[in-house]
Design a protein around this motif. Structure first.
Motif, PDB file in Angstrom:
ATOM      1  N   VAL A  91     -17.740  39.669  30.811  1.00 11.37           N
ATOM      2  CA  VAL A  91     -16.417  40.019  31.497  1.00 11.37           C
ATOM      3  C   VAL A  91     -16.382  41.356  32.289  1.00 11.37           C
ATOM      4  O   VAL A  91     -15.278  41.765  32.753  1.00 11.37           O
ATOM      5  N   ARG A  92     -17.731  41.864  32.573  1.00 12.12           N
ATOM      6  CA  ARG A  92     -17.823  42.732  33.822  1.00 12.12           C
ATOM      7  C   ARG A  92     -17.650  41.992  34.962  1.00 12.12           C
ATOM      8  O   ARG A  92     -17.361  42.850  36.283  1.00 12.12           O
ATOM      9  N   GLU A  93     -17.636  40.829  35.221  1.00 15.75           N
ATOM     10  CA  GLU A  93     -17.395  40.125  36.324  1.00 15.75           C
ATOM     11  C   GLU A  93     -15.562  39.896  36.339  1.00 15.75           C
ATOM     12  O   GLU A  93     -15.304  39.039  35.668  1.00 15.75           O
ATOM     13  N   VAL A  94     -15.188  40.165  37.417  1.00 13.84           N
ATOM     14  CA  VAL A  94     -13.539  40.195  37.364  1.00 13.84           C
ATOM     15  C   VAL A  94     -12.941  40.172  38.747  1.00 13.84           C
ATOM     16  O   VAL A  94     -13.440  40.341  39.529  1.00 13.84           O
ATOM     17  N   ILE A  95     -11.777  39.635  38.768  1.00 17.98           N
ATOM     18  CA  ILE A  95     -10.979  39.395  40.078  1.00 17.98           C
ATOM     19  C   ILE A  95     -11.123  40.608  40.831  1.00 17.98           C
ATOM     20  O   ILE A  95     -10.929  41.735  40.367  1.00 17.98           O
ATOM     21  N   SER A  96     -11.242  40.752  42.299  1.00 15.03           N
ATOM     22  CA  SER A  96     -11.227  41.875  43.050  1.00 15.03           C
ATOM     23  C   SER A  96     -10.256  41.593  44.262  1.00 15.03           C
ATOM     24  O   SER A  96     -10.542  40.719  45.164  1.00 15.03           O
ATOM     25  N   ASN A  97      -9.220  42.691  44.491  1.00 11.24           N
ATOM     26  CA  ASN A  97      -8.457  42.256  45.704  1.00 11.24           C
ATOM     27  C   ASN A  97      -9.159  42.615  46.750  1.00 11.24           C
ATOM     28  O   ASN A  97      -9.154  41.872  47.747  1.00 11.24           O
ATOM     29  N   GLY A  98     -10.150  43.442  46.708  1.00 12.41           N
ATOM     30  CA  GLY A  98     -11.027  43.898  47.988  1.00 12.41           C
ATOM     31  C   GLY A  98     -11.793  42.583  48.465  1.00 12.41           C
ATOM     32  O   GLY A  98     -11.868  42.441  49.516  1.00 12.41           O
ATOM     33  N   ARG A  99     -12.742  42.372  47.399  1.00 15.94           N
ATOM     34  CA  ARG A  99     -13.537  41.286  47.899  1.00 15.94           C
ATOM     35  C   ARG A  99     -12.616  39.864  48.503  1.00 15.94           C
ATOM     36  O   ARG A  99     -13.049  39.385  49.207  1.00 15.94           O
ATOM     37  N   ASN A 135      -6.179  29.298  49.411  1.00 16.49           N
ATOM     38  CA  ASN A 135      -7.060  30.606  49.354  1.00 16.49           C
ATOM     39  C   ASN A 135      -7.797  30.559  48.049  1.00 16.49           C
ATOM     40  O   ASN A 135      -7.250  29.692  47.030  1.00 16.49           O
ATOM     41  N   ARG A 136      -8.807  31.359  47.828  1.00 19.79           N
ATOM     42  CA  ARG A 136      -9.650  31.659  46.639  1.00 19.79           C
ATOM     43  C   ARG A 136      -9.514  33.094  46.499  1.00 19.79           C
ATOM     44  O   ARG A 136      -9.202  33.804  47.158  1.00 19.79           O
ATOM     45  N   LEU A 137      -9.584  33.201  45.134  1.00 16.28           N
ATOM     46  CA  LEU A 137      -9.666  34.501  44.496  1.00 16.28           C
ATOM     47  C   LEU A 137     -10.911  34.850  44.058  1.00 16.28           C
ATOM     48  O   LEU A 137     -11.599  34.066  43.350  1.00 16.28           O
ATOM     49  N   TRP A 138     -11.642  35.921  44.550  1.00 16.29           N
ATOM     50  CA  TRP A 138     -12.917  36.204  44.512  1.00 16.29           C
ATOM     51  C   TRP A 138     -13.165  37.378  43.423  1.00 16.29           C
ATOM     52  O   TRP A 138     -12.300  38.176  43.138  1.00 16.29           O
ATOM     53  N   SER A 139     -14.333  37.326  42.879  1.00 17.22           N
ATOM     54  CA  SER A 139     -14.784  38.140  42.086  1.00 17.22           C
ATOM     55  C   SER A 139     -15.655  39.603  42.485  1.00 17.22           C
ATOM     56  O   SER A 139     -16.065  39.494  43.857  1.00 17.22           O
ATOM     57  N   ASN A 140     -15.584  40.627  41.609  1.00 18.13           N
ATOM     58  CA  ASN A 140     -16.409  41.761  42.193  1.00 18.13           C
ATOM     59  C   ASN A 140     -17.852  41.526  42.627  1.00 18.13           C
ATOM     60  O   ASN A 140     -18.453  42.267  43.344  1.00 18.13           O
ATOM     61  N   ARG A 141     -18.174  40.163  42.120  1.00 16.34           N
ATOM     62  CA  ARG A 141     -19.649  39.957  42.553  1.00 16.34           C
ATOM     63  C   ARG A 141     -19.935  39.081  43.488  1.00 16.34           C
ATOM     64  O   ARG A 141     -20.668  38.107  43.660  1.00 16.34           O
ATOM     65  N   SER A 142     -18.756  38.703  44.326  1.00 18.31           N
ATOM     66  CA  SER A 142     -18.798  37.798  45.584  1.00 18.31           C
ATOM     67  C   SER A 142     -18.844  36.296  45.184  1.00 18.31           C
ATOM     68  O   SER A 142     -19.388  35.646  45.785  1.00 18.31           O
ATOM     69  N   THR A 186     -21.785  39.668  51.715  1.00 19.23           N
ATOM     70  CA  THR A 186     -20.883  39.802  52.824  1.00 19.23           C
ATOM     71  C   THR A 186     -21.997  39.542  54.017  1.00 19.23           C
ATOM     72  O   THR A 186     -21.527  39.152  55.214  1.00 19.23           O
ATOM     73  N   PHE A 187     -23.192  40.063  54.036  1.00 17.90           N
ATOM     74  CA  PHE A 187     -23.906  39.869  55.241  1.00 17.90           C
ATOM     75  C   PHE A 187     -24.296  38.550  55.497  1.00 17.90           C
ATOM     76  O   PHE A 187     -24.119  37.923  56.479  1.00 17.90           O
ATOM     77  N   ARG A 188     -24.642  37.743  54.197  1.00 20.25           N
ATOM     78  CA  ARG A 188     -24.628  36.290  54.251  1.00 20.25           C
ATOM     79  C   ARG A 188     -23.194  35.479  54.912  1.00 20.25           C
ATOM     80  O   ARG A 188     -23.651  34.409  55.496  1.00 20.25           O
ATOM     81  N   HIS A 189     -22.214  36.253  54.403  1.00 21.23           N
ATOM     82  CA  HIS A 189     -21.325  35.403  54.804  1.00 21.23           C
ATOM     83  C   HIS A 189     -20.745  35.538  56.279  1.00 21.23           C
ATOM     84  O   HIS A 189     -20.236  34.614  57.011  1.00 21.23           O
ATOM     85  N   PHE A 190     -21.033  36.768  56.731  1.00 20.46           N
ATOM     86  CA  PHE A 190     -20.319  37.234  57.949  1.00 20.46           C
ATOM     87  C   PHE A 190     -21.288  37.315  58.997  1.00 20.46           C
ATOM     88  O   PHE A 190     -20.975  36.992  60.317  1.00 20.46           O
ATOM     89  N   TYR A 191     -22.527  37.545  58.604  1.00 23.81           N
ATOM     90  CA  TYR A 191     -23.665  37.470  59.600  1.00 23.81           C
ATOM     91  C   TYR A 191     -24.661  36.729  59.323  1.00 23.81           C
ATOM     92  O   TYR A 191     -25.875  37.244  59.234  1.00 23.81           O
ATOM     93  N   PRO A 192     -24.613  35.308  59.315  1.00 21.57           N
ATOM     94  CA  PRO A 192     -25.694  34.378  58.763  1.00 21.57           C
ATOM     95  C   PRO A 192     -26.789  34.642  59.587  1.00 21.57           C
ATOM     96  O   PRO A 192     -27.989  34.147  59.322  1.00 21.57           O
ATOM     97  N   ASP A 193     -26.550  35.013  60.765  1.00 17.25           N
ATOM     98  CA  ASP A 193     -27.797  34.925  61.895  1.00 17.25           C
ATOM     99  C   ASP A 193     -28.499  36.347  62.038  1.00 17.25           C
ATOM    100  O   ASP A 193     -29.478  36.531  62.885  1.00 17.25           O
ATOM    101  N   LYS A 194     -28.014  37.342  61.262  1.00 16.34           N
ATOM    102  CA  LYS A 194     -28.464  38.643  61.375  1.00 16.34           C
ATOM    103  C   LYS A 194     -29.524  38.988  60.022  1.00 16.34           C
ATOM    104  O   LYS A 194     -29.466  38.154  59.045  1.00 16.34           O
ATOM    105  N   PRO A 195     -30.483  39.791  60.419  1.00 17.24           N
ATOM    106  CA  PRO A 195     -31.246  40.133  59.119  1.00 17.24           C
ATOM    107  C   PRO A 195     -30.442  40.613  57.965  1.00 17.24           C
ATOM    108  O   PRO A 195     -29.347  41.264  57.975  1.00 17.24           O
ATOM    109  N   LEU A 196     -30.786  40.164  56.974  1.00 19.77           N
ATOM    110  CA  LEU A 196     -30.129  40.694  55.728  1.00 19.77           C
ATOM    111  C   LEU A 196     -30.280  42.175  55.371  1.00 19.77           C
ATOM    112  O   LEU A 196     -31.388  42.810  55.569  1.00 19.77           O
ATOM    113  N   HIS A 197     -29.203  42.595  54.684  1.00 17.04           N
ATOM    114  CA  HIS A 197     -29.178  44.208  54.423  1.00 17.04           C
ATOM    115  C   HIS A 197     -28.149  44.343  53.100  1.00 17.04           C
ATOM    116  O   HIS A 197     -27.439  43.405  53.164  1.00 17.04           O
ATOM    117  N   ARG A 198     -28.827  45.320  52.331  1.00 17.59           N
ATOM    118  CA  ARG A 198     -27.979  45.645  51.119  1.00 17.59           C
ATOM    119  C   ARG A 198     -26.602  46.106  51.209  1.00 17.59           C
ATOM    120  O   ARG A 198     -25.973  46.127  50.424  1.00 17.59           O
TER     121      ARG A 198
END
Lengths: 195, 195
Positions: free
Chosen positions: A41-49, A63-70, B95-107
């Motif tokens: 339950v620490r994985e939860v919907i996130s408006n920001g993600r 559209n999809r609703l995403w979690s805090n873990r993407s 988000t790097f994988r999603h938005f920059y798939p051709d760029k080096p991965l970064h945390r």
């Protein structure tokens, strides 16, 4: 369909692949939805993600609703109302004090979600910004100002969301004055079998 | 002033009444800020509560950043840039994988915040949507569509925030390509004595 009484809330589980239908039986009522990974339950919907990946603050059909873990948690597969909010938090004792100081205090959707989710080991600090179904919050792109307006949903309007993982859902019939045009109404919902 | 190197992050405590200054020494760089109650890290900044109480998505001079428990955490007391974002989450491996798939991965800022906040007992699931200082995310009020544009901040622009409670702060120099116009730059910051 099951009914959520005015100013109350429920929680339930649904399996990956099942579809949740939320409908507004009388029109102009809001339903706050929160979702958690049933297995953690620490994985939860996130408006920001969700805003990140969907690149919009207006979530609707497709559209999809995403979690805090993407991870995607829910996909909107049907949407007759086309007006929902993902900016604002559930109404609570504190928001009633702030926005309605002359009205009777109420624990709001926040308190209703806390009680409904407690059996799942979810506490008050685990409640995120909710996906506020049928809530009408226009934003002025220039000034950034927002306002809570009466919903545009009509009697029978509905939204359907498919679970992308096993979920715990919290769902309310909203308790605040502004979000439902000053009246308190029920919300109906059902969870489909997995097809 | 202390310097946060490009694509890195720091964490520190500040006392109620102290002022945090964050400045953009070269211009067009973003700094993700998260804040926790020093005495109970489950209390954390909340974009949803802030949008609720401030009634705008554009936070600037005079606005307060609120916690998930409806308490003010920080007040913006100075703001020369007048353009910040509170919609989007810190950039991350995903988000790097999603938005920059051709760029080096970064945390990303997310990974930098996780490492910086770990000594305070704050884990990855405790990282909320950040207040993204100097980040330029215009929203179309009609369609709801948002975009990440180069910051409008100029060299020397700054924001100042007064702590309304004892806080743990996480702060980054952003790692993503879009948010800083394609370059990686440092961020400077300082915490005042209490006056």
């Amino acid at each position: 369909m099951k009914r959520i009484d005015p100013r109350s809330g429920v929680a339930f589980t649904m399996r990956r692949g099942a579809t949740l239908t939320v409908s507004d039986p009388q029109g102009q009522q809001v339903s706050d939805l929160v979702a958690y990974n049933r297995d953690d339950v620490r994985e939860v919907i996130s408006n920001g993600r969700t805003f990140d990946y969907e690149e919009t603050i207006h979530l609707g059909w497709g559209n999809r609703l995403w979690s805090n873990r993407s991870n995607p948690m829910l996909t909107i597969t049907n949407d007759t109302a086309q007006c929902h909010d993902f900016l604002l938090t559930p109404c609570s004792e504190q928001t009633f004090r702030h926005f309605y100081p002359d009205k009777p205090l109420h624990r709001g959707c926040f308190g209703n979600l806390v009680e409904a989710l407690e059996p799942y080991g979810i506490g008050s600090d685990d409640i995120p910004t909710a996906f506020n179904i049928f809530m009408n919050v226009p934003v002025d792109g220039e000034s950034g100002l927002l306002a809570v307006k009466p919903p545009i949903s009509k009697a029978g309007d509905k939204i359907q969301l498919r679970a992308e993982m096993d979920l715990i859902i919290g769902l309310t019939a909203c308790s605040a004055y502004d979000s439902n045009g000053g009246s308190f109404k029920p919300i109906d919902y059902s969870v489909s079998e997995i097809v």
